[in-house]
Enzyme design. Structure first.
Site, PDB file in Angstrom:
ATOM      1  N   GLU A 129       0.833  -1.211   0.000  1.00 59.44           N
ATOM      2  CA  GLU A 129       0.000   0.000   0.000  1.00 59.44           C
ATOM      3  C   GLU A 129       0.868   1.262   0.000  1.00 59.44           C
ATOM      4  OE1 GLU A 129      -3.216   0.398  -0.384  1.00 59.44           O
ATOM      5  OE2 GLU A 129      -3.823  -1.699  -0.345  1.00 59.44           O
ATOM      6  N   GLU A 164      -7.997   0.329  -9.707  1.00 63.14           N
ATOM      7  CA  GLU A 164      -8.380   1.305 -10.736  1.00 63.14           C
ATOM      8  C   GLU A 164      -9.505   2.233 -10.289  1.00 63.14           C
ATOM      9  OE1 GLU A 164     -10.351  -0.347 -14.220  1.00 63.14           O
ATOM     10  OE2 GLU A 164     -10.109  -2.333 -13.395  1.00 63.14           O
TER      11      GLU A 164
END
Lengths: 181, 181
Positions: free
Chosen positions: A92, A140
């Site tokens: 992350e 996305e």
């Protein structure tokens, strides 16, 4: 110690989603009566406090649909199934900030909303950041903006409620107490 | 500032419960594509740090069904519809601990899980506690045990993960930093 355990009599699945599942448990209470518990199942999450060489903290600004507003938070993300929290934290960090690290310090963990959800948050810190040339892409449907702030600037954003979530509030209090190093 | 707002195209109600509602929002992303957001609606909550004359903090021990375990937390509760957070704080303090106060200090507020829930937590502190002769009863499905702990004892429970939720972790860090007075 008194035992307040609530035994599950029946579980009714309500919803299976991409992030959360929802279920209603019928439980037997300590006094023998029954009640219902509304429960959100969550895979758990990590957050990371990235501190740069010149003592700035890297934050991400992102739109939070449940709140219908933009918050400034430390980088964070959901655990993938079976993934160690440290692995999620580094992934992350790279996806959201373009940095990576090989020196992760565990800070603490906590349940975010134990009354209705099982989400646990693992919190890490790093002072050792390295720029990644071609960082992994985010999901996305994720859009974030990076901000590098001093601790004082971050504290001002807490007052202004642009920083306004539990993990980031905890992180700032933690840095204030322990220092950035 | 970049605008990452996600516009709602459609909202699908999934569940209406006693504590939470669940809905799926179809949204338009900043790049024009669409996605789904799983959202838990929560009325919001308060928590209160009650400090006694002899510098003990009052905690409540309770079973948390989503976690299938017992946690030690500061007193807390959900906002009733239209209720001011201060009113909720004093009510929950009385119901859970048998104490009341007329001196409540606002500490901070934060969203507990902004990725999937809109729950906000208002945190208060009081150093002025008065025993209530016949305290208001808790909800009939609530069972708690009171614990009065020094800050050092509470810090040990954090290490032992008997204290393990965000608001209580924040509260202990806050007291550590600002002192109990």
């Amino acid at each position: 110690m008194t035992n307040f355990e609530e035994k599950t009599v029946h579980t009714e699945p309500i919803y299976k989603g991409k992030v959360i599942n929802v279920q209603i448990d019928d439980v037997t209470l300590p006094n023998g009566k029954t009640s219902k518990r509304e429960i959100v199942k969550h895979p758990g999450a990590v957050a990371i406090i990235p501190v740069t060489k010149d003592n700035k903290i890297i934050f991400v600004k992102q739109y939070r649909k449940p709140l219908e507003k933009t918050l400034v938070e430390i980088p964070a993300g959901k655990l993938e199934h079976g993934e160690a929290p440290e692995v999620t934290a580094i992934r992350e960090l790279e996806e959201e900030t373009g940095y990576t690290t090989d020196q992760l310090t565990y800070v603490t963990s906590f349940y975010t909303s134990p009354g209705f959800a099982d989400e646990i948050m693992y919190l890490y810190k790093t002072n050792s950041l390295e720029k990644v040339e071609q960082p992994k892409a985010m999901d996305e449907d994720e859009f974030v903006e990076i901000m590098e702030l001093s601790l004082e600037e971050a504290e001002r954003l807490v007052v202004e409620q642009e920083i306004h979530d539990a993990k980031t509030a905890y992180a700032i209090l933690y840095l204030k107490q322990k220092g950035l190093k």
